[in-house]
Each structure stands twice: as structure tokens, then as C-alpha cells.
Design an enzyme around this catalytic site. Structure first.
Site, PDB file in Angstrom:
ATOM      1  N   ASP A  92      -5.367   5.164   1.505  1.00 35.96           N
ATOM      2  CA  ASP A  92      -4.530   3.972   1.390  1.00 35.96           C
ATOM      3  C   ASP A  92      -4.210   3.482   2.813  1.00 35.96           C
ATOM      4  OD1 ASP A  92      -3.029   1.860   0.440  1.00 35.96           O
ATOM      5  OD2 ASP A  92      -1.821   3.050  -0.938  1.00 35.96           O
TER       6      ASP A  92
HETATM    7  C1  NOJ Z   1      -1.335  -0.475   0.166  1.00 29.72           C
HETATM    8  C2  NOJ Z   1      -1.201  -0.332  -1.315  1.00 29.72           C
HETATM    9  O1  NOJ Z   1      -0.542   0.877  -1.627  1.00 29.72           O
HETATM   10  C3  NOJ Z   1      -2.511  -0.373  -2.056  1.00 29.72           C
HETATM   11  O2  NOJ Z   1      -2.259  -0.419  -3.428  1.00 29.72           O
HETATM   12  C4  NOJ Z   1      -3.313  -1.540  -1.610  1.00 29.72           C
HETATM   13  O3  NOJ Z   1      -4.536  -1.568  -2.331  1.00 29.72           O
HETATM   14  C5  NOJ Z   1      -3.566  -1.445  -0.132  1.00 29.72           C
HETATM   15  N1  NOJ Z   1      -2.296  -1.468   0.564  1.00 29.72           N
HETATM   16  C6  NOJ Z   1      -4.467  -2.561   0.381  1.00 29.72           C
HETATM   17  O4  NOJ Z   1      -3.827  -3.768   0.275  1.00 29.72           O
END
Ligand code: NOJ
Length: 986
Positions: free
Chosen positions: A520
Site C-alpha cells: 500500500d
Molecule cells: C492508500 C489506500 O489505502 C489504498 O486503498 C489505495 O488503493 C492506495 N492508497 C492508492 O491510492
């Protein structure tokens, strides 16, 4: 304003110039100079103003010295020409159109033939409805000696006003079909297209690609110039396109990795063998491009040329720019490995469907599949091959804002809904031009954040992990998901990013997942903050060795892993395997065959009617009728309706978190209701108050805080008075209330499960009028609104229903559609009950009660709950024992006892009484069927009671089923129905 780089500042050749000024076109002669002029020939005729300006019409203006923000009439020199009728006609051979810039006199004037300065051609293009995809000017270079030239385009106001992007199209826009190659760079407000390899047969056009605004907007200005380049200027990019394959390494041969006929493994292995270590690490590197930086960022070029960017999180819906980035990776890097573009397309791109939590309320996985196939088509059309969805986390705590993105609190329902979404995104072939790779997230247990505080620590036992949190992921892996995102949280002290048990043990060894894992956002680097890694090198090693293949945003892999390999802390084989997984996905989505997106097919803002109809159907099916004293559907005799509340006439609140590429729903609830109510009915719309509280003070320059009169002038109290008056005059009040969309989704944790701002005060004031109230709640989570439940005559829980919220809800209100949604997440009485999901493990002291005014721990409305416009009766449950190879079955007879047709969602719950592996929940959903019955209609509904239906997963991940006693219930929701005992024998 524009200032071309010194070495590229075009000399102004004295050329023939077409003067396009108010009402006339004049030709003049120039004194020839070197270099030899580009010869520009354009077709058509400039016509005079064509009628009055109306939203939806497109116009071209000619005039002098445009300023950003100019409107029609601001500039007397402007001449309005309807775009449809426009094209430049009489540009004579050898002519140029030169940009005007008042701050640069040498640009502002053109020395016309005979030495007379003249005005230059300026195109104005308004951003009215669907103004995209306009070729503003079309030309050919007719001098065969000029094969390189630049087109300079001033698009300042386009940039200011919209997401518009300009492109130089060649031969109808397919970059691969042209001999010419176009590169784009931006300099302040100018876009420069550098063309190399042009031939006299190439037709060029300056086009606006994606300017779509819902309303008539200020004008956008465009000025352009075509400047010949010295023959040596610009580098001709190689043409990689061959017959059915791409020569990515530009060696003139069809190598195995370039050959679509070769098996996937052959292609991957062949490519991998040629890769250097930096190129391999590059394939594990994902960077981020934000919309506001959606320009070609020269700092990234060298990285892309070296093959060090594998993927972008691509926030801008900008296919032209995306192609320009891609061109650098594909045509300028050694091996030409295309970049994978990914983005959070969660519940739609342009067509916004209800949030996942709402969609799951349909108890109709096929509906989710259909919706996500629309999202996939729209996402792919803008150049995304990868979406970061579906979210497979469980929604157990309504304080956590990201419950909006989940499919609710039940693992069984979530598993079906998530797997369906994967099928919707990827289809049978993710390489198809209308499909994308899905990304399951967040692996795993992210939603169990302590206290519902986003990105917090979690404590999850293996038992709960295996039986609650993992099943939706496992089902989605089985459905073929190509990628997974590791989660932010730590379990048992180990951040998921470095959790080898999860990422390798469970995912690869047990489930045989063949795709790749992306971390993430910045999560690799965040392991330093977790106190789990000492620096980025340490973090990179831990993440890769655990099974993370791609590093999202941290930029920890590329600079550090070579040294880690050198030091023997990371095996080359681990890197190779990670690269193999990433490449495999790139091949599977068809990137090697189609690295570029069709810029011209992209229609921003355009939603096709079938998709809108599907979104509307989804609204009706995901909205849950929580209460109805009989007021719904609204009788046609009702003639005076008041619509009160901040969401009633709002275009964006109902879109929810992650609104994709849609910031504005065309129709509000007010608009849709006006159309849906009988012609002789009146609808009075009063906002009542803001959805959240606006600060009533402002801070002055000296630091003092004073009342803000602007806010005070329209004080919420005044609006509440107006709302009360409207309610008093109405026969029925519809209240459109909820929580701000910004309080949901990522970072959207809440302390209270209440309405935002002064809405509760508004509601109570309206309720005090005694008028019947139909409340529609817009929210990304189940709110706890005791007064709303008790004082409303009817409650529709609409969640965040997306771009068709208005029409879909109007359908329900007037009875054109019947509600059939069932809660995918329990509605709690008070926030203090959280978390309180229906399928908690059994405890020794059931019947827990709180000490304050609540008498029980029961939620207000349990999971699975929802009413319809008719009534259903369940016969007593029957269990048929297993016989003759047939499993035992549980069944009921369902009867529609009401006066209207309706859908009932019949639910099967099981509860194992004794389990030595670990306590199980008292009730677990293990089957459901949506049954449509006419009034008086009957249906037999039965469910098999197999080992699979009754079983669980042990701590080693093995499916188990115990012989023994089970409680079986078939009911309209959890916590309902009388269970029958069932003896299961293996
Ligand atoms: C952080 C988020 O937790 C995740 O769900 C998302 O896909 C990513 N950022 C990319 O935007």
C-alpha cells in the site's frame, strides 16, 4: 506567459499570414527568410457567428490577446464562430499561424507580407457540454523538405478551467499509424508538440481531448503556431509497430517476448533473461503522478528511459499524457517494457454506482459484476489497465470510514460480492480492451483497526483471520484476481507489508496465487515509523523477502535492493520471481500488444444510457427500506411535497468517497423528484442547513478571530425556519440528510455516528411540525440516528448511491421501483455498541446489556434486515434428511401476503453448537436467494446442508466440517426466525 527555451525559440519567419479578426480575413505577403518555411495547408471555410450561444454549442472565437477567463463580449475583437462550422480554409502555402502574447511583442505581431504587422489567429473554444474531441485546426505540411517542426499551443485557459488536454493528432490520432512521431512538452502555459518524421501525406490536427464540463463555462483560449525545425532538430522515435506485434527492443526481429503467439511463460522468461538488475528492480517500482502534476515531468524521463518505472498511480484521466509517458518507456527504453497504469476506481469511473457497502445490500453478486464491468470499460478507455479494487476487508466497526468501500460485515456475502467484482473487472480475458486487472485489498485484516481508527494497529487471532477476514480474499483469488495489495496494519506486531506468513505462506503456498503483490501507499517506508525497519534498505529487504513484489510510492526498492543482493540478504531468485510476477500481469492485460490507449475513443464525462440505467437500477436495489408506516410509495393524491435537507438538491454529496471521474451528478434528487411526481404536484426544496458545520468565525491578518458575517448572514437557524415553514405547508416531507462524503473513506474515521452539522436540529424542528417524514439517509456507514428511526414515517437508507442517486431514489419514492436491499452491515443503536456485527463468536454470557439506558446489546437493525413494499410470510422451517446421494436440505415456503409484487432475500443461517477447534458464531450466513413474487404468489426456497455449507477453516487453513448439532434458520435477516436443530453426520 510563454517563453520558449532559448535554444528552441523559433525565429519568426516573415511569411504570409492569414489574419482572422472580427468579421474579415486578410492576406498579406511576407519577405522570405530562412529556414525554409513549413508549408501549411488547411481546409474549409471560416464562417460568421452562427446564432446565439447556448449550453452545449461549441464555438470558436477569433480575436486578439485573449486572457485567461475572457468571456464572450469581454474582448471586442472577438468573433464568434460556431465550432461545427469552423475550419481554417485559406491559409496559403507558406503561411504560419503565430501565437500572440502581449508581453512578448515579437510574438504578438507578425510581419505580414509587405511588412505590415497584423493580428494573429486565436482560437477560442468554450468548455460547454461535451466539448471534447474537437479537432480545432487541421493542417498538412506540404513542403517535403520539412519533416520536423514544432506546434506551439497556448492552452492556458483550458488548463485553468478544466481537465482539458490538447493533443496533436496525426492521421486521425493513432500514433502508431503515422510515420510522424509527436512528443509533447509543456512550458508554462504552452504545450509544445515536436514532430519528427513528418511526410507530406500526414494530416495533423490540434485537438482538445478531454474537456467535459457539466455546465457552460468560461471560455478557453487556444493560440497555435507551426514552426519549422532545422532538419537536425528533434529525434525521430523508432516506429515499433509491426504486423501484429511490437518491436519493443527495436532490433527488427520478432523476439519471443514480443511474439503474442508464444506461451506466457516463454515470453516472461525470455524477457527476464535479457534484463539487467536495474531493469529488474525497475519493474518492482511504482511511482505516483497526481492530476495537478499531470504534465510531462522531465525529471522522470531518464528513469523511464532506463526502465526504472514499472507502474504509475495515475490520478489524471488524461489518455494523451498517459500515452506520452508510455511512449518514453516503450519507444525509448532498451527493452520497451510498457508501464502499467493503475488507479482507485472503486465504485465506478464516470458512471458512479453506489458504494460497495450499498451494492452488497442488493444481495445480488451479479449486479456487482455488471457494475464493475462498466467501471472496467470506462477505466480502460482512459488508459488504466489496473484498478485498486475490490476491497475485501470486512466492515465490523462503523467508526472506521473505509467500511464504505467494503461489502459489509459478513464473510460469506463479501466473498461472493468481491469475487463477482473481480469477474466484472477482469472478465474472461483481462487483455480485452474493456477489461482491467483487479487488485484485492488490503491483505489482510486492515479493517480490524483498533477503535475504528484508520491505519491503526490490529489484533487478529489466526482463528478469526482464517474464518472471518480471509474468505473474501480467498474467493477473489479463486475468481482469478491478478493482483493483491498488502495492508497498512500490523498483525501480531508484524506489518502486513513484511508478513511472510500472509504474503507467501497463505497467499502463494496455500492458495497458489499467481499474480503480484503491491504494497500500500508508502507502506514499505512506513515500516520505519512502525519501528520495524531501521531504514529504507532494511524495509525494502523485509518487504521483498516477505512476498511484496511491487513497492508503491516508497521508492525503497530501486535504490537499495542491489546492495541487499550484494550483501546476500536478498536472493537474486527472489527478485527474479517478483519481476516474473509483475511481467506476467503486464502480459496478461495485453500491454505488450497494446501499450497505447486510443486517445480519440476516450469520451470524458460521457455516460452511455445503458450504463446510467444500470446505475439507476443499482440505486433501487441497494437502498434499504428500514421503516415504512405505509406512506411509501407516495400516493399520487399527494400534491404538496417538501424536500428538506442538504443533500436534496446537491450534485456531489451522494457520489461518496472515491468518486472516480465523476464530480457532479447531472440530476439531483430534487430534479429527479420533480420529474417523477405527478404534474400537478408541487415540490418545495429547502436546504435547511449545510451538511457539516461551517466555522462561523474568520481569522484576520492580525491574527484576531472575528465573526464571519457572510456565514452568519445565512445562518443555519434562518434556514431551519424556512424548512419548518415549507414542512408546515406540505402534505409530506422528504428529508435528505446524512454525513458529508468527505467524512467517509480513507482517513474518514468518526467519533460519532450522527448526522453532520446542524442536521439533527433541522430534523427535530421539522419533525415537530407533525408532518409525515420520509427520511433518506446518505452515508458511507450505518449511522445511529434514534430520533430519525422513531420520528420518521419511513426511512430509506441510501448509502452513497452514486451518479444516478436522484433518479434511482425517485423511482423508489413514487413506487416505480420497489426497495429490496438488505443491510450488509448492522445499524447500531449508539456508537458505544461498536463494534457489533451479527456474527460475533459465542460467549459465556449471552444477553449482555449496557448499564445506561439501553437494555440490550442488540443493534437497531441487524445484518440482512430490510423491508419491501409488500409483506412476506415464511412457513415453518423444514429439514429433509440426506438420502440417495442427495444432501440434507433446509426449506421454507415463502408467500407474498401483501398487495404489491416484491423481492424477498431469503437467508440461510447456520450455527454449530460445539466446535473443539474454536468457538464459532451463533449465526453465520451460508446461503441466500432473491425471490420475486407477485401478490399471493408462493415459492419453495431450499438450501442444501452440505459439509461445505456448515464448515469452517482450521488454523492451518484446512477446511473442516464436524459431525454434530447445528442450528439452522431460514429468515429475512440475522437474529430472526426460529432455528431447527440439525444433526450432521459425515
Ligand atoms: C492508500 C489506500 O489505502 C489504498 O486503498 C489505495 O488503493 C492506495 N492508497 C492508492 O491510492
Amino acid at each position: 506567459m510563454f517563453s520558449p527555451p532559448p535554444n528552441r525559440r523559433p525565429r519568426i519567419p516573415c511569411l504570409a499570414v492569414l489574419v482572422l479578426a472580427a468579421g474579415h480575413a486578410a492576406l498579406a505577403q511576407s519577405q522570405p527568410q530562412d529556414p525554409p518555411p513549413a508549408v501549411v495547408a488547411c481546409k474549409g471555410q471560416v464562417t460568421q457567428p452562427a446564432g446565439s450561444q447556448a449550453p452545449g454549442d461549441q464555438y470558436v472565437f477569433f480575436g486578439a490577446n485573449p486572457k485567461p477567463g475572457d468571456k464572450e463580449g469581454d474582448n471586442p475583437a472577438m468573433n464568434l464562430v460556431k465550432l461545427m462550422d469552423f475550419s481554417v480554409s485559406t491559409l496559403i502555402p507558406g503561411s504560419h499561424i503565430i501565437p500572440t502574447d502581449p508581453s512578448k511583442p515579437e510574438w504578438a505581431k507578425v510581419i505580414a507580407p509587405g511588412g505590415t504587422p497584423v493580428n494573429t489567429g486565436i482560437l477560442y473554444h468554450n468548455g460547454g457540454q461535451n466539448t471534447s474531441h474537437r479537432d480545432l485546426v487541421t493542417f498538412r505540411i506540404t513542403n517535403p523538405a520539412v519533416t520536423s517542426f514544432s506546434v506551439w499551443v497556448l492552452d492556458s485557459t483550458l488548463k485553468n478551467n478544466s481537465n482539458a488536454n490538447l493533443a496533436l493528432r496525426v492521421n486521425g490520432g493513432d500514433p502508431l499509424a503515422a510515420t510522424a512521431t509527436v512528443q509533447t512538452a509543456t512550458s508554462n502555459e504552452f504545450t509544445q508538440f515536436t514532430v519528427t518524421g513528418a511526410s507530406i501525406s500526414d494530416v495533423f490536427s490540434v485537438a482538445v481531448l478531454n474537456d467535459a464540463k457539466p455546465i457552460f463555462r468560461t471560455l478557453a483560449g487556444l493560440t497555435f503556431a507551426v514552426i519549422p525545425e532545422p532538419a537536425t532538430a528533434g529525434k525521430r522515435l523508432p516506429n515499433i509497430q509491426q504486423d501484429g506485434w511490437n518491436d519493443l527492443n527495436k532490433n527488427g526481429r520478432k523476439d519471443p517476448y514480443e511474439d503474442p503467439a508464444q506461451p506466457l511463460t516463454t515470453r516472461v522468461d525470455h524477457l527476464l533473461k535479457q534484463m539487467t538488475l536495474p531493469e529488474k528492480l525497475g519493474q518492482l517500482n511504482q511511482l505516483v503522478r497526481f492530476a495537478d502534476k499531470a504534465k510531462l515531468d522531465a525529471a522522470l524521463f531518464p528513469l523511464m528511459r532506463r526502465g526504472e518505472v514499472s507502474s504509475y498511480i495515475w490520478t489524471a484521466p488524461n489518455p494523451a499524457l498517459r500515452n506520452q509517458f508510455q511512449r518514453i518507456a516503450v519507444q525509448e527504453s532498451r527493452l520497451g517494457i510498457p508501464i502499467l497504469f493503475g488507479m482507485d476506481i472503486i465504485h465506478g469511473a464516470r458512471t458512479l454506482f453506489p458504494i460497495a457497502l450499498g451494492m452488497a445490500c442488493s444481495f445480488d453478486p451479479q449486479l456487482l459484476e455488471r457494475a464493475q464491468s462498466v467501471a472496467a470499460r470506462e477505466a480502460r478507455a482512459e488508459g488504466l489497465e489496473w484498478v485498486f479494487a475490490p476491497m475485501c476487508d470486512l466492515a465490523r466497526d462503523p467508526r472506521w470510514g473505509r467500511v464504505a468501500e467494503t461489502c459489509g460485515e459478513d464473510p460469506y456475502l463479501s466473498a461472493l460480492c468481491n469475487a463477482a467484482q473481480v469477474r466484472g473487472f477482469q472478465g474472461p480475458n483481462p487483455a480485452a480492451p474493456d477489461r482491467v486487472a483487479a487488485c484485492l485489498k488490503h491483505f489482510a485484516g486492515y479493517s480490524a483497526a483498533t477503535g475504528g481508527r484508520d491505519k491503526n494497529d490490529t489484533e487478529i487471532s489466526e482463528w478469526t483471520l482464517r474464518n472471518a477476514h480471509l474468505p473474501p480474499f480467498q474467493a477473489s483469488v479463486k475468481a482469478g484476481a491478478l493482483t493483491i495489495m498488502s495492508a497498512f496494519n500490523a498483525i501480531d506486531g508484524t506489518p502486513s507489508t513484511a508478513n511472510r506468513h500472509l504474503l507467501t505462506g497463505i497467499l502463494r503456498d496455500e492458495w497458489k496465487f499467481g499474480g503480484f503483490v503491491v504494497s500500500d501507499w508508502d507502506a514499505v517506508a512506513q515500516m520505519i515509523q512502525w519501528g520495524y525497519a531501521k531504514d529504507k534498505a532494511d524495509a525494502a529487504r523485509l518487504a521483498l523477502n516477505a512476498g511484496n513484489d511491487m513497492d508503491m510510492k516508497s521508492e525503497a526498492f530501486v535504490p537499495n535492493l542491489a546492495a541487499e543482493i550484494q550483501a546476500g540478504r536478498v536472493a537474486m531468485a527472489t527478485v527474479d520471481e517478483a519481476v516474473r510476477r509483475v511481467l506476467r500481469v503486464k502480459f496478461l492485460v495485453g500491454l505488450f500488444e497494446r501499450p497505447y490507449v486510443d486517445e480519440l475513443a476516450y469520451r470524458p464525462g460521457q455516460v452511455i444510457p445503458e450504463d446510467a440505467a444500470l446505475a439507476r437500477e443499482c440505486v433501487a436495489k441497494s437502498t434499504v427500506l428500514l421503516k415504512n408506516t405505509g406512506i411509501l410509495p407516495l400516493a399520487r393524491e399527494i400534491k404538496k411535497v417538501a424536500l428538506i435537507g442538504p443533500v436534496g438538491d446537491d450534485h456531489s454529496e451522494m457520489l461518496g468517497c472515491w468518486p472516480g471521474r465523476c464530480s457532479w451528478a447531472e440530476t439531483t434528487l430534487a430534479g429527479a423528484l420533480t420529474a417523477a411526481l405527478p404534474k400537478d404536484a408541487t415540490l418545495t426544496v429547502v436546504k435547511g442547513c449545510d451538511i457539516s458545520t461551517t466555522p462561523r468565525t474568520k481569522t484576520l491578518q492580525d491574527g484576531s478571530v472575528v465573526p464571519d458575517e457572510d456565514v452568519a448572514a445565512v445562518s443555519a437557524d434562518v434556514q431551519i425556519d424556512a424548512a419548518v415553514r415549507a414542512a408546515q405547508a406540505a402534505e409530506v416531507v422528504i428529508m435528505a440528510v446524512g454525513e458529508p462524503k468527505g467524512w467517509t473513506g480513507e482517513g474518514g474515521s468518526r467519533l460519532f455516528l450522527s448526522l453532520g452539522g446542524k442536521q439533527q436540529v433541522l430534523f427535530d424542528a421539522v419533525a415537530a411540525t407533525g408532518k409525515p417524514i420520509v427520511t433518506i439517509v446518505f452515508s458511507g456507514r450505518p449511522l445511529s440516528l434514534p430520533a430519525v428511526w422513531s420520528k420518521s414515517a419511513a426511512v430509506l437508507y441510501a448509502w452513497q448511491p452514486g451518479s444516478q442517486a436522484g433518479p434511482g431514489l425517485a423511482d423508489l419514492l413514487v413506487g416505480a421501483a420497489s426497495p429490496s436491499g438488505r443491510l450488509s452491515m448492522s445499524v447500531l443503536r449508539e456508537v458505544g455498541q461498536a463494534p457489533n456485527y451479527y456474527n460475533q463468536l459465542r460467549t459465556g454470557l449471552p444477553g449482555f446489556s449496557f448499564r445506561d439506558h439501553l437494555t440490550s446489546g442488540e443493534p437497531q437493525y441487524p445484518f440482512g434486515y430490510g423491508l419491501t413494499y409488500t409483506t412476506f410470510e415464511y412457513s415453518p422451517l423444514r429439514i429433509t434428511p440426506a438420502a440417495a446421494g442427495q444432501p440434507a436440505a433446509a426449506s421454507v415456503t415463502l408467500t407474498n401476503t401483501g398487495k404489491r409484487a416484491g423481492d424477498e432475500v431469503v437467508q440461510l443461517y447456520i450455527g454449530q453448537l460445539v466446535c473443539h477447534d474454536g468457538a464459532r458464531p451463533k449465526q453465520e450466513l451460508r446461503g441466500f436467494k432473491r425471490v420475486t413474487l407477485q401478490p399471493g404468489g408462493k415459492a419453495e426456497v431450499s438450501f442444501p446442508l452440505t459439509g461445505e455449507v456448515l464448515g469452517y477453516v482450521d488454523r492451518k487453513g484446512q477446511p473442516q466440517v464436524d459431525a454434530g448439532t447445528y442450528d439452522i434458520t431460514i429468515a429475512p435477516s440475522a437474529h430472526k426466525g426460529t432455528p431447527l436443530k440439525f444433526e450432521f453426520a459425515r
